[in-house]
Scaffold this motif. Structure first.
Motif, PDB file in Angstrom:
ATOM      1  N   GLN A 184      69.162  12.147  38.228  1.00 27.89           N
ATOM      2  CA  GLN A 184      70.460  12.053  38.899  1.00 27.89           C
ATOM      3  C   GLN A 184      71.622  11.811  37.943  1.00 27.89           C
ATOM      4  OE1 GLN A 184      67.625  10.806  40.054  1.00 27.89           O
ATOM      5  NE2 GLN A 184      67.661  10.468  42.262  1.00 27.89           N
ATOM      6  N   ALA A 185      71.303  11.239  36.771  1.00 28.09           N
ATOM      7  CA  ALA A 185      72.369  10.959  35.803  1.00 28.09           C
ATOM      8  C   ALA A 185      72.604  12.141  34.874  1.00 28.09           C
ATOM      9  CB  ALA A 185      72.009   9.723  34.981  1.00 28.09           C
ATOM     10  N   GLY A 186      71.821  13.219  35.071  1.00 26.02           N
ATOM     11  CA  GLY A 186      71.979  14.396  34.224  1.00 26.02           C
ATOM     12  C   GLY A 186      71.105  14.366  32.980  1.00 26.02           C
ATOM     13  N   ASN A 187      70.258  13.345  32.857  1.00 25.93           N
ATOM     14  CA  ASN A 187      69.357  13.263  31.699  1.00 25.93           C
ATOM     15  C   ASN A 187      68.106  14.114  31.914  1.00 25.93           C
ATOM     16  OD1 ASN A 187      70.942  11.191  30.401  1.00 25.93           O
ATOM     17  ND2 ASN A 187      70.136   9.772  31.951  1.00 25.93           N
ATOM     18  N   THR A 188      67.681  14.785  30.859  1.00 27.49           N
ATOM     19  CA  THR A 188      66.451  15.564  30.914  1.00 27.49           C
ATOM     20  C   THR A 188      65.271  14.658  30.560  1.00 27.49           C
ATOM     21  OG1 THR A 188      67.602  17.586  30.333  1.00 27.49           O
ATOM     22  CG2 THR A 188      65.220  17.572  29.981  1.00 27.49           C
ATOM     23  N   ARG A 189      64.274  14.625  31.407  1.00 26.65           N
ATOM     24  CA  ARG A 189      63.115  13.742  31.244  1.00 26.65           C
ATOM     25  C   ARG A 189      61.832  14.517  31.488  1.00 26.65           C
ATOM     26  NH1 ARG A 189      64.633   8.403  31.273  1.00 26.65           N
ATOM     27  NH2 ARG A 189      66.744   7.967  31.997  1.00 26.65           N
ATOM     28  N   THR A 190      60.694  13.905  31.140  1.00 24.41           N
ATOM     29  CA  THR A 190      59.408  14.557  31.434  1.00 24.41           C
ATOM     30  C   THR A 190      58.526  13.618  32.258  1.00 24.41           C
ATOM     31  OG1 THR A 190      58.335  13.774  29.408  1.00 24.41           O
ATOM     32  CG2 THR A 190      59.452  15.913  29.296  1.00 24.41           C
ATOM     33  N   TRP A 191      57.572  14.228  32.933  1.00 24.20           N
ATOM     34  CA  TRP A 191      56.628  13.508  33.795  1.00 24.20           C
ATOM     35  C   TRP A 191      55.270  14.210  33.703  1.00 24.20           C
ATOM     36  CZ3 TRP A 191      58.367   9.324  36.724  1.00 24.20           C
ATOM     37  CH2 TRP A 191      57.435   8.748  37.598  1.00 24.20           C
ATOM     38  N   GLU A 192      54.198  13.446  33.680  1.00 20.29           N
ATOM     39  CA  GLU A 192      52.859  14.058  33.685  1.00 20.29           C
ATOM     40  C   GLU A 192      52.384  14.221  35.124  1.00 20.29           C
ATOM     41  OE1 GLU A 192      51.836  12.029  29.386  1.00 20.29           O
ATOM     42  OE2 GLU A 192      50.479  11.642  31.057  1.00 20.29           O
ATOM     43  N   THR A 193      52.143  15.448  35.494  1.00 21.32           N
ATOM     44  CA  THR A 193      51.868  15.815  36.885  1.00 21.32           C
ATOM     45  C   THR A 193      50.474  16.426  37.029  1.00 21.32           C
ATOM     46  OG1 THR A 193      54.208  16.248  37.374  1.00 21.32           O
ATOM     47  CG2 THR A 193      52.573  17.358  38.760  1.00 21.32           C
ATOM     48  N   VAL A 194      49.753  15.981  38.034  1.00 10.86           N
ATOM     49  CA  VAL A 194      48.440  16.555  38.374  1.00 10.86           C
ATOM     50  C   VAL A 194      48.614  17.523  39.538  1.00 10.86           C
ATOM     51  CG1 VAL A 194      46.170  16.011  39.325  1.00 10.86           C
ATOM     52  CG2 VAL A 194      47.191  14.515  37.578  1.00 10.86           C
ATOM     53  N   LYS A 195      47.968  18.672  39.433  1.00 10.12           N
ATOM     54  CA  LYS A 195      47.959  19.624  40.561  1.00 10.12           C
ATOM     55  C   LYS A 195      46.558  20.169  40.766  1.00 10.12           C
ATOM     56  CE  LYS A 195      52.733  21.190  39.980  1.00 10.12           C
ATOM     57  NZ  LYS A 195      53.640  22.320  39.696  1.00 10.12           N
ATOM     58  N   ARG A 196      46.231  20.478  41.987  1.00  8.16           N
ATOM     59  CA  ARG A 196      45.020  21.241  42.248  1.00  8.16           C
ATOM     60  C   ARG A 196      45.284  22.714  41.933  1.00  8.16           C
ATOM     61  NH1 ARG A 196      40.877  18.874  45.004  1.00  8.16           N
ATOM     62  NH2 ARG A 196      41.298  16.835  45.915  1.00  8.16           N
ATOM     63  N   GLY A 203      53.593   9.808  42.782  1.00  9.18           N
ATOM     64  CA  GLY A 203      53.930   9.465  41.404  1.00  9.18           C
ATOM     65  C   GLY A 203      52.961  10.098  40.422  1.00  9.18           C
ATOM     66  N   LEU A 204      51.886  10.663  40.942  1.00 11.83           N
ATOM     67  CA  LEU A 204      50.831  11.225  40.098  1.00 11.83           C
ATOM     68  C   LEU A 204      50.664  12.730  40.286  1.00 11.83           C
ATOM     69  CD1 LEU A 204      48.248  10.431  38.274  1.00 11.83           C
ATOM     70  CD2 LEU A 204      46.975  10.759  40.398  1.00 11.83           C
ATOM     71  N   SER A 205      50.626  13.167  41.524  1.00 10.19           N
ATOM     72  CA  SER A 205      50.238  14.547  41.818  1.00 10.19           C
ATOM     73  C   SER A 205      51.138  15.167  42.874  1.00 10.19           C
ATOM     74  CB  SER A 205      48.798  14.583  42.331  1.00 10.19           C
ATOM     75  OG  SER A 205      48.737  14.149  43.685  1.00 10.19           O
ATOM     76  N   ASN A 206      51.031  16.483  42.997  1.00  8.69           N
ATOM     77  CA  ASN A 206      51.749  17.176  44.079  1.00  8.69           C
ATOM     78  C   ASN A 206      50.845  17.334  45.301  1.00  8.69           C
ATOM     79  OD1 ASN A 206      49.979  19.208  43.364  1.00  8.69           O
ATOM     80  ND2 ASN A 206      51.500  20.851  43.537  1.00  8.69           N
ATOM     81  N   CYS A 207      49.719  16.641  45.318  1.00  7.75           N
ATOM     82  CA  CYS A 207      48.717  16.877  46.360  1.00  7.75           C
ATOM     83  C   CYS A 207      49.203  16.406  47.720  1.00  7.75           C
ATOM     84  CB  CYS A 207      47.403  16.193  45.996  1.00  7.75           C
ATOM     85  SG  CYS A 207      46.657  16.947  44.537  1.00  7.75           S
ATOM     86  N   THR A 208      48.919  17.238  48.702  1.00  7.05           N
ATOM     87  CA  THR A 208      49.416  16.985  50.056  1.00  7.05           C
ATOM     88  C   THR A 208      48.302  17.150  51.081  1.00  7.05           C
ATOM     89  OG1 THR A 208      50.112  19.300  50.142  1.00  7.05           O
ATOM     90  CG2 THR A 208      51.808  17.674  49.628  1.00  7.05           C
TER      91      THR A 208
END
Lengths: 222, 222
Positions: free
Chosen positions: B45-57, B141-146
């Motif tokens: 939201q502040a315009g900063n570029t960040r990274t995140w470790e994401t798990v997906k099936r 916070g970990l995965s895109n699993c739904t």
């Protein structure tokens, strides 16, 4: 023929279970800073050796859950009790989620302390722990990740809870009246593209279940 | 000073939100057959570029949830309504879990069809869908699993549901009376080393909340 059973059943006429299933090996496939992927080798109940792809957090502390989720009830004079919810951008989803406040447990921290800390950081509220669940799993077909749900009461009449000050900038606090929880969640979903956490929705369903079908009598069903 | 707010609040005296947060890049870190690990680059939201470790099936179908969870109520003459639960060895946990029946949605399958199929496979029961939730996230916070939670009624007086035949050998079906759900879950936990799914425990907490604090009046709180 299998006989009807009240509490537990298995369809095996002759039991095929020969082995207590167990892990043989956990091999690292890849690791980031926060998350790793393992190939889990295990022996199933039939004695067959099989593999499973398992996700783990690298941050797990000894003997505790990875994190806490906080069901926080804000209680104020002349207001309905409200559940304190948080809306935030979640990179894994690529959009905002609506969740109970939550976070990882720090090293050496109890689940209760983590819950009060996270609640304060994310919402500004100071609460009191009134209940703690056992360690529960979040997605056990995918990961070993666990959480303890902490039930917290917030005295909203306390001076420090009248103008709560968050420590996280980008978390929006949403107060949802307890007695119309599911309806309000559904309203929020209609208004914007957010994904609700399954725990939130199931808490709502539990309440609806109990409100509308309280202790139905075991008579002939339609 | 921040003013007290009823439904939404933010602690920012001057709004700092300048950017709608969004994903910039999803880079593959590692992939197994079923699960992959990605590095998600996003702008906050502040315009900063960040990274995140994401798990997906790797198995996600277009436009649907990854899977379904099934809250199935077994309704039988002269019995209390029971929730149909499953106990099974879960390699990621290295022990057995207690969960609602659940499974992944097949390609081209609706969530409702997947729920009835999984319920039949895992428990032998034939049910009728009575409710479907929106797509909900499991561990955002970990995965895109739904998952979508499907509420199912089972007519336990139907001949085909009197001696249900499972198609999965190593799933144990456990029937838990709805009106003492949390107590029975706690009893099971005391007896053996199993991990309860968070959704199960929160469903119980929702029911307890509604049973014991139905529509508390908004008067002065103690």
């Amino acid at each position: 023929m299998q006989s009807p059973q009240v509490s537990t059943m298995s369809n095996c006429e002759e039991p095929k279970v020969t082995t207590a299933p167990h892990i043989v090996k956990e091999g690292l496939m890849a690791s980031g800073k926060w998350v790793k992927l393992e190939k889990t080798t295990y022996v199933d109940q039939a004695g067959n050796t099989r593999t499973w792809e398992t996700v783990k957090r690298t941050t797990r502390q000894t003997n505790s859950a990875d994190g806490v989720g906080i069901i926080a009830l804000l209680k104020r004079t002349l207001h309905k009790d409200c559940v304190v919810m948080v809306k935030q951008f979640r990179p894994p989803l690529g959009c905002c989620s609506l969740e109970f406040p939550a976070g990882l447990i720090d090293e050496g921290e109890t689940a209760e302390a983590a819950a009060l800390r996270e609640l304060k950081e994310e919402t500004g509220y100071k609460g009191e722990v009134v209940g703690v669940t056992p360690v529960t799993c979040l997605d056990p077909g995918l990961s070993n990740c666990t959480t303890q749900i902490i039930l917290v009461n917030i005295n909203g009449d306390d001076m420090e809870n009248i103008n709560p000050t968050q420590q996280l900038e980008f978390v929006e606090v949403i107060l949802v009246p307890l007695d119309e929880f599911q309806m309000k969640i559904d309203d929020l979903l209609k208004k914007e593209k957010i994904v609700v956490d399954s725990k939130v929705y199931i808490f709502a369903m539990g309440m609806v279940q109990a409100f509308f079908k309280p202790r139905e009598l075991p008579v002939l069903k339609q």
